[in-house]
Design a protein around this motif. Structure first.
Motif, mmCIF file in Angstrom:
data_model
loop_
_atom_site.group_PDB
_atom_site.id
_atom_site.type_symbol
_atom_site.label_atom_id
_atom_site.label_comp_id
_atom_site.label_asym_id
_atom_site.label_seq_id
_atom_site.Cartn_x
_atom_site.Cartn_y
_atom_site.Cartn_z
ATOM 1 N N HIS A 1 -7.230 4.671 -5.613
ATOM 2 C CA HIS A 1 -5.647 5.042 -5.278
ATOM 3 C C HIS A 1 -5.539 6.169 -4.206
ATOM 4 O O HIS A 1 -6.121 7.304 -4.444
ATOM 5 C CB HIS A 1 -5.156 5.671 -6.495
ATOM 6 C CG HIS A 1 -5.679 4.804 -7.818
ATOM 7 N ND1 HIS A 1 -6.774 4.639 -8.376
ATOM 8 C CD2 HIS A 1 -4.906 4.097 -8.718
ATOM 9 C CE1 HIS A 1 -6.909 4.059 -9.520
ATOM 10 N NE2 HIS A 1 -5.852 3.607 -9.723
ATOM 11 N N MET B 1 0.801 -1.246 -0.161
ATOM 12 C CA MET B 1 -0.053 0.068 0.028
ATOM 13 C C MET B 1 0.707 1.393 -0.076
ATOM 14 O O MET B 1 1.858 1.118 0.578
ATOM 15 C CB MET B 1 -0.738 0.042 1.289
ATOM 16 C CG MET B 1 -1.759 -1.037 1.344
ATOM 17 S SD MET B 1 -2.702 -1.290 2.840
ATOM 18 C CE MET B 1 -3.243 0.704 3.002
ATOM 19 N N GLY C 1 -2.879 7.743 4.195
ATOM 20 C CA GLY C 1 -4.116 6.928 4.246
ATOM 21 C C GLY C 1 -4.365 6.476 5.544
ATOM 22 O O GLY C 1 -3.543 6.027 6.225
ATOM 23 N N SER D 1 -7.838 4.916 5.763
ATOM 24 C CA SER D 1 -8.766 3.963 5.759
ATOM 25 C C SER D 1 -9.139 3.826 4.082
ATOM 26 O O SER D 1 -9.081 4.664 3.443
ATOM 27 C CB SER D 1 -10.261 3.972 6.455
ATOM 28 O OG SER D 1 -11.192 2.782 5.959
ATOM 29 N N PRO D 2 -9.418 2.553 3.565
ATOM 30 C CA PRO D 2 -9.705 2.437 1.999
ATOM 31 C C PRO D 2 -10.932 3.265 1.629
ATOM 32 O O PRO D 2 -12.113 3.301 2.390
ATOM 33 C CB PRO D 2 -9.740 1.083 1.785
ATOM 34 C CG PRO D 2 -9.178 0.316 2.890
ATOM 35 C CD PRO D 2 -9.389 1.231 4.391
ATOM 36 N N TYR E 1 -10.734 -6.806 0.352
ATOM 37 C CA TYR E 1 -11.513 -5.284 0.287
ATOM 38 C C TYR E 1 -12.658 -5.497 -0.052
ATOM 39 O O TYR E 1 -13.206 -6.415 -0.952
ATOM 40 C CB TYR E 1 -10.749 -4.411 -0.652
ATOM 41 C CG TYR E 1 -9.418 -3.969 -0.206
ATOM 42 C CD1 TYR E 1 -9.199 -3.178 0.735
ATOM 43 C CD2 TYR E 1 -8.045 -4.477 -0.760
ATOM 44 C CE1 TYR E 1 -8.021 -2.577 1.036
ATOM 45 C CE2 TYR E 1 -6.936 -4.086 -0.446
ATOM 46 C CZ TYR E 1 -6.853 -3.111 0.815
ATOM 47 O OH TYR E 1 -5.508 -2.720 1.034
ATOM 48 N N HIS F 1 -7.433 -2.128 -7.964
ATOM 49 C CA HIS F 1 -8.052 -0.735 -8.447
ATOM 50 C C HIS F 1 -8.802 -1.090 -9.625
ATOM 51 O O HIS F 1 -9.607 -0.363 -10.120
ATOM 52 C CB HIS F 1 -6.914 0.187 -8.786
ATOM 53 C CG HIS F 1 -6.165 0.691 -7.793
ATOM 54 N ND1 HIS F 1 -6.637 1.127 -6.454
ATOM 55 C CD2 HIS F 1 -4.610 0.762 -7.723
ATOM 56 C CE1 HIS F 1 -5.459 1.432 -5.977
ATOM 57 N NE2 HIS F 1 -4.178 1.197 -6.589
ATOM 58 N N VAL G 1 -10.507 -0.401 -4.857
ATOM 59 C CA VAL G 1 -9.906 0.585 -3.927
ATOM 60 C C VAL G 1 -9.533 1.901 -4.710
ATOM 61 O O VAL G 1 -8.912 1.795 -5.719
ATOM 62 C CB VAL G 1 -8.788 0.122 -3.087
ATOM 63 C CG1 VAL G 1 -8.091 1.009 -2.312
ATOM 64 C CG2 VAL G 1 -9.326 -1.133 -2.261
#
Length: 284
Positions: free
Chosen positions: A215, A83, A243, A245-246, A209, A197, A213
């Motif tokens: 970017h 990440m 970042g 949290s997604p 996930y 992505h 997600v």
């Protein structure tokens, strides 16, 4: 850790050109009209000197393979999930359409840690990007490598709660829904093949996930555009983001800003108030 020491100080150089076609694609991606000048908005550097690994040299997650090889820029950390954790950016000069771009990247630290998510390794990389021979952007990027997750691990982020984000404490607020088209175009601009992505089954089954997600640098670019709306283009001297949290494609994303001068706070929140990104900025 000792066997990664050889990677500290390792450098990589790349060259590019900020040509009119790339500029036009950037503006189209963000639904902006034709530029008023040749100076591109801050954040364009994310789309320059992008990775050029051959398709055959990509790992299962879509990132370039990391190998125990003198030619490998990044260390062969065995943890499979990667990440973009944060960046601290100094803007030195605007980048103009037509400029010749050069970037030097250097690994400055490799730090193993243990936390609630298990074993982690943070890699810090310094990037210096020049346009027509003049330093334009200096950035320290932190990437984090994480353990694999069990097939039945809880999905991240959790399902939205009934809460609703309240922007009243902020000076400026914009809402959008980043959809799969935006993610695809940003992946194309940055030549980013990370499968979280664009590959929904992979994102769900392998990295757990809840959806595709958004970017990290895409959210950062949207926050930079919010700052430009408030203060004008190319007004920031410094910008940093982390970042939290997604952000998930197809779900509301709230972009907010408050403050001025040397004390500007920015953030991105999900529709239920879950914080996605923390950011700060300082005017030139």
């Amino acid at each position: 850790m000792a066997h990664w020491a050889d990677w500290i100080g390792r450098e990589q150089r790349a060259a590019d050109r900020l040509d009119p076609a790339l500029a036009a694609r950037w503006y189209a991606t963000f639904d902006h009209g034709a530029p008023a000048s040749a100076a591109m908005p801050q954040g364009i550097h994310f789309c320059l000197c992008t990775p050029e690994a051959p398709t055959a040299r990509l790992g299962p997650d879509g990132h370039p393979l990391r190998e125990n090889d003198p030619a490998s820029f990044l260390p062969p950390i065995p943890l499979p999930r990667r990440m973009w954790a944060s960046s601290d950016i100094e803007f030195r000069a605007p980048m103009t359409i037509g400029a010749t771009i050069e970037r030097t990247s250097r690994v400055v630290s490799i730090t193993p840690k243990s936390g609630s998510r298990g074993e982690m390794v943070f890699v810090e990389i310094d990037h210096e990007t020049s346009a027509d021979g003049k330093l334009a952007v200096r950035e320290r990027q932190s990437a984090v490598y994480l353990e694999a997750l069990a097939p039945d691990a809880p999905l991240s982020p959790p399902a939205p709660s009934p809460e609703v984000f309240d922007p009243q404490a902020w000076d400026l607020h914009r809402q959008l829904v980043p959809d799969t088209r935006l993610l695809f175009r940003y992946s194309a601009l940055t030549f980013n093949t990370h499968r979280i992505h664009y590959d929904a089954p992979y994102a769900l089954e392998q990295e757990r996930y809840r959806g595709l997600v958004v970017h990290g640098p895409l959210t950062a670019s949207l926050l930079l555009q919010l700052a430009a709306e408030r203060f004008g283009e190319n007004r920031l001297a410094q910008f940093g983001f982390r970042g939290v949290s997604p952000a998930i494609a197809g779900e509301a994303l709230h972009l907010v800003l408050r403050g001025a001068g040397d004390d500007i706070e920015l953030a991105a929140f999900a529709g239920d108030g879950r914080q996605v990104t923390k950011a700060f900025a300082r005017l030139a």
